[in-house]
Every structure is written in C-alpha cells, then in structure tokens.
Write a protein that holds these residues in place. Structure first.
Motif, short mmCIF file in Angstrom:
data_model
loop_
_atom_site.label_atom_id
_atom_site.label_comp_id
_atom_site.label_asym_id
_atom_site.label_seq_id
_atom_site.Cartn_x
_atom_site.Cartn_y
_atom_site.Cartn_z
N ARG A 43 0.81 -1.21 0.00
CA ARG A 43 0.00 0.00 0.00
C ARG A 43 0.85 1.26 0.00
O ARG A 43 0.52 2.23 -0.66
CB ARG A 43 -0.94 0.00 1.19
CG ARG A 43 -2.01 -1.04 1.06
CD ARG A 43 -2.92 -1.05 2.24
NE ARG A 43 -3.93 -2.06 2.04
CZ ARG A 43 -4.82 -2.37 2.94
NH1 ARG A 43 -4.83 -1.76 4.10
NH2 ARG A 43 -5.71 -3.30 2.70
N THR A 58 -10.05 5.60 -1.39
CA THR A 58 -8.83 4.80 -1.35
C THR A 58 -8.17 4.86 0.01
O THR A 58 -7.80 3.84 0.59
CB THR A 58 -7.84 5.27 -2.44
OG1 THR A 58 -8.49 5.19 -3.71
CG2 THR A 58 -6.59 4.43 -2.46
N MET A 79 -10.11 2.90 2.60
CA MET A 79 -9.92 1.45 2.45
C MET A 79 -8.55 1.03 2.99
O MET A 79 -8.42 -0.05 3.55
CB MET A 79 -10.11 1.04 1.00
CG MET A 79 -11.55 1.15 0.55
SD MET A 79 -11.80 0.67 -1.15
CE MET A 79 -11.85 -1.10 -0.96
N TRP A 80 -7.54 1.85 2.82
CA TRP A 80 -6.20 1.53 3.32
C TRP A 80 -6.15 1.60 4.84
O TRP A 80 -5.28 1.01 5.46
CB TRP A 80 -5.17 2.46 2.73
CG TRP A 80 -4.85 2.16 1.30
CD1 TRP A 80 -5.20 1.05 0.58
CD2 TRP A 80 -4.10 2.97 0.41
NE1 TRP A 80 -4.72 1.14 -0.70
CE2 TRP A 80 -4.04 2.31 -0.83
CE3 TRP A 80 -3.48 4.20 0.54
CZ2 TRP A 80 -3.38 2.83 -1.93
CZ3 TRP A 80 -2.82 4.72 -0.57
CH2 TRP A 80 -2.77 4.03 -1.79
N CYS A 110 -6.52 -1.61 -3.55
CA CYS A 110 -6.98 -1.54 -2.17
C CYS A 110 -7.29 -2.89 -1.52
O CYS A 110 -7.24 -2.99 -0.30
CB CYS A 110 -8.24 -0.68 -2.08
SG CYS A 110 -7.96 1.04 -2.52
#
Length: 117
Positions: free
Chosen positions: A2, A20, A23-24, A49
């Motif tokens: 990531r 994004t 989600m990370w 992701c």
C-alpha cells in the motif's frame, strides 16, 4: 504494498482519494469477491486496495476507458507492483476483457475458484 502504491497515485480526484485512503485505513482485511464482471474503477480499486481478491471462473475484468474516449480517474493497475508494468499497460491500452483464468495465471488474484454445482 500500500505504501508503494500511495506514492504513485494521483490524488487530484478528491472522492477517489477519500475512498482509497479509507480502504487503506481499515482495521480488518479488505476482501474483493468477484462472480461476474469487474470493470473500470471497480477493477482498479480491487488491485490497489483489496488485501485479497477471490474470483469465480465466470468473472472477467476490463478497463474500457480507451474505448469510450475518456481518461481514467482512478488508481490504475500500473500504480501498483502486483500486476506487472507491461501487463498493466496492455490492459489500459487495449481495453480487452480479461477472463479470470488469465488474471489468475498473471498472479493478480489471491484465488481463482471454479464454479461447483
């Protein structure tokens, strides 16, 4: 992975950036399960992701942006090391449908599942 992606993604699209980054930041793994099509931004979100990607044998992926004459605004597969630079460019430039079996052989998926009755 990531952190490697974060440096390469253009975050000028605020909505995409927020999604994004959220989600990370999840405390639990993000799992993508595809039993059909995954097209455009949905596919790029899976690649950038999802911690795990599971697909059925009937699934396929496509980035159709070039066919409809627009510029993609989501994190492209080329941003992350998983797909491989040349394969990512092929997917972006030619906008072909890629069946699950091929995605699996390229190493883009966690697991490919044949459908059972």
């Amino acid at each position: 992975m990531r952190e490697e992606c974060k440096d390469r993604i253009d975050f000028t699209d605020i909505a995409q950036k927020k999604l994004t980054l959220k989600m990370w930041q999840f405390d639990k793994p993000v799992i993508a399960a595809v039993n059909g099509l995954v097209v455009g931004g949905a596919f790029t979100l899976c690649l950038s992701c999802a911690d795990l990607i599971y697909v059925s044998e009937h699934a396929w992926a496509q980035l159709p942006f070039v066919n409809i004459g627009i510029i993609r605004n989501s994190p492209p597969p080329i941003s992350c090391p998983t797909p491989g630079f040349q394969r990512a460019k092929e997917l972006i430039y030619f906008a072909e449908r890629i069946p699950a079996q091929q995605l699996s052989s390229w190493g883009w998926l966690t697991r490919f599942s044949p459908t059972t009755s």
